[in-house]
Design a protein around this motif. Sequence first.
Motif, PDB file in Angstrom:
ATOM      1  N   UNK A 152       0.832  -1.207   0.000  1.00  0.00           N
ATOM      2  CA  UNK A 152       0.000   0.000   0.000  1.00  0.00           C
ATOM      3  C   UNK A 152       0.865   1.255   0.000  1.00  0.00           C
ATOM      4  N   UNK A 153       1.932   1.239   0.802  1.00  0.00           N
ATOM      5  CA  UNK A 153       2.798   2.414   0.885  1.00  0.00           C
ATOM      6  C   UNK A 153       3.445   2.729  -0.459  1.00  0.00           C
ATOM      7  N   UNK A 154       3.774   1.692  -1.231  1.00  0.00           N
ATOM      8  CA  UNK A 154       4.446   1.909  -2.512  1.00  0.00           C
ATOM      9  C   UNK A 154       3.467   2.130  -3.662  1.00  0.00           C
ATOM     10  N   UNK A 155       2.162   2.040  -3.368  1.00  0.00           N
ATOM     11  CA  UNK A 155       1.155   2.218  -4.413  1.00  0.00           C
ATOM     12  C   UNK A 155       0.814   3.681  -4.656  1.00  0.00           C
ATOM     13  N   UNK A 156       1.098   4.542  -3.688  1.00  0.00           N
ATOM     14  CA  UNK A 156       0.609   5.914  -3.756  1.00  0.00           C
ATOM     15  C   UNK A 156       1.087   6.631  -5.018  1.00  0.00           C
ATOM     16  N   UNK A 157       2.387   6.628  -5.274  1.00  0.00           N
ATOM     17  CA  UNK A 157       2.918   7.371  -6.433  1.00  0.00           C
ATOM     18  C   UNK A 157       2.387   6.851  -7.764  1.00  0.00           C
ATOM     19  N   UNK A 158       2.410   5.519  -8.031  1.00  0.00           N
ATOM     20  CA  UNK A 158       1.880   5.067  -9.319  1.00  0.00           C
ATOM     21  C   UNK A 158       0.405   5.397  -9.516  1.00  0.00           C
TER      22      UNK A 158
END
Length: 708
Positions: free
Chosen positions: A428-434
């Motif tokens: 979830x944390x790494x999904x924000x930018x994409x």
Amino acid sequence: MAVNDEMRTLFQEEVMENLAELDGALLELEHSPGDMDTVNRIFRAVHTIKGACDMFGLSTVVRLAHDLESLFDQVRTGWRCVGKALLDVSFAAKDRFSAMLANGGEDAVEDHELSARLKDLLKNPDLPGDEISAPESAPEAAAPSPPPAAAFAPAPASAPAPATGSGQTRTWRIRLAPSDPGHLGKSDPLALLDELRAMGELAVRCDLADVPDLALLSPQDCLLRFEALLAVGETAVVDANALRDVFCFLENPDDVSIEACDGCAVETSANVLGACPAAPPPVAAAVPSVPAGVPAAPPAAAKPAPASAAPAEAKKPQAAKKEAMQSLRVDAAKLDDLVNLVGELVIAQARLTQLASGLAHPALTSVAEEIERLSNELRDNTLGIRMLPIGTTFSRFRRLVRDLSSEMSKSIELVTEGGETELDKTVIEQLNDPLVHLLRNSIDHGIEPPAERLAAGKPETGTIVLSAEHAGGEVVLSILDDGRGMNPDRIRAKAEEKGLIASDVRLTESEIYNLVFLPGFSTAEKITNVSGRGVGMDVVKRSMDALRGKIDIQSTFGKGSRITIKLPLTLAIIDGLQIKAGEDQYIIPLSLVEECVELPRDEGTQAGRGRTIHLRGEIVPYIRLREAFELAGEPPAIEQVVVTRFEGERAGIAVDEVMGQQQTVIKSLGSYIGSIAGISGATINGDGTMSLILDVPTLVAAVRRAAA
């Protein structure tokens, strides 16, 4: 970490949570301007931010929060309608809070222009023509006048106080007498009384005896003295400590006194409190305890509380303590350490199981099986703690869509579905930018301006649907818009123009759409704040690769586009099926496996992409792992085919041996090796050797392309 640092960390976390709550509530209020529950949520969030910042001496933030709090108090009391000017200044204030508190508030600088906008609105309760719609409780008149001083009613309620029910009630007497100079510039006593009102039935008397002549009055000092009676129901968990928490931000704790008053009577039929026998008679300037226009019920006769109420009341503090212990805040780094330790435990358990199997000792085998069971439960529980609903990420994008659509003069509605779908915290944390890049792309390139939509026979308001759902061992995210869609001819022409592909290369429509992920690709005619530099979609592709995810684009020109993202549930530990081909061992994610069947040598001699097996009347294509990885040696007389299902189709993988199921701790291949088609990671076996984890969909697609 020093105590002061710990307190500041907790303060920062609390403020960030309330800012997120404020942002979400403001977006909800924009769609439902008459919802007083949302107004109260906003008021409470701002009040909490103000109180927390006051405790840390952040006076610049406190002044801004106080003005915004006063603005929404006007909405709650019916003096103001919810309009565009109110919402715009509220969003601006929320953004200013975020900027001021980014470094703990130490570098907070006042925005004089924003403060002036707030004060102008406070002086003008309703701006003509600005109303979105009036609150349900507001009168039909355009701008209600402030009530005269003689009719001043402290802590007016926007809705009737909740009934306490037919059970036994308990009554508390609270006396509030603010004594510190400049009190009205800090905490609003009426807001404190409103917090009490939310706990039960409240009656308030106001003593004006200490108010001096107008010439001697300081507008920043609170000289009013309040006496309140609060009746709470039997099921409500409200004790003296809970009441003191309401006043925890007072500079002088002696300004408030709280005592039980169980001899006070309650007139439940009229939902108002009766007279308190021990209370002094009202002063001449006392105000009614009910809103204007509502007839007050006559005082009820005092009667003592039943003896049976005492044991129940004695249990309330314990119940409150138990409720408070239901959840606790844990540092994310500690949780990550726990997951790493569980991963090491899983590897050690696999080694123990392998040793027990080799020694064939009954007692050791029994212990190994028990440890394996406990290890499985510990793994599932630990990973369950890391699982969060993806809706926490979805809620951030509503503000993004609002601001960008306003900037581009477009009308866009964001619809979210499947917010309860859970995904690993790390993912979830790494999904924000994409997701930000994909949404900005849909808003800029996808949704047309209102005039263009109307000319095409579409609704003036465009729609973007952001959804999530579980599919096997994956989470599928989808971004669907009803915009202009993608033109494959234009995309190909742009790619050739920029030298990204050769003019004679043959591409399918799906491969053409995937060109947008190449570095430097953009169809924008000019560079703007949103697009045109050709880096956004490249960032998306690299982020998906890092997450072991897959992304696919489908589009119909003139009708809209759908972008689908498939992600693993977790990046830490999975159940896997261990297989062998040649001298090497591999892992197939168990969530993709349907069954395993034998493949005699005469059936394995088919060549190329025409290899198939017959399973109960169905033809299933398969590939041979030996050929895919060019492994030396001859296959065994009888191979095994692992039948998998993904993306709605079945495919088999022929291997030398199926070794069995095992827990798999996923390890990255590292930047030195990088991304390899068909391989998603590696794991350490119980004997210390390594097994590669197969990316089945990519592997099958690569073999089929090579054989075409």
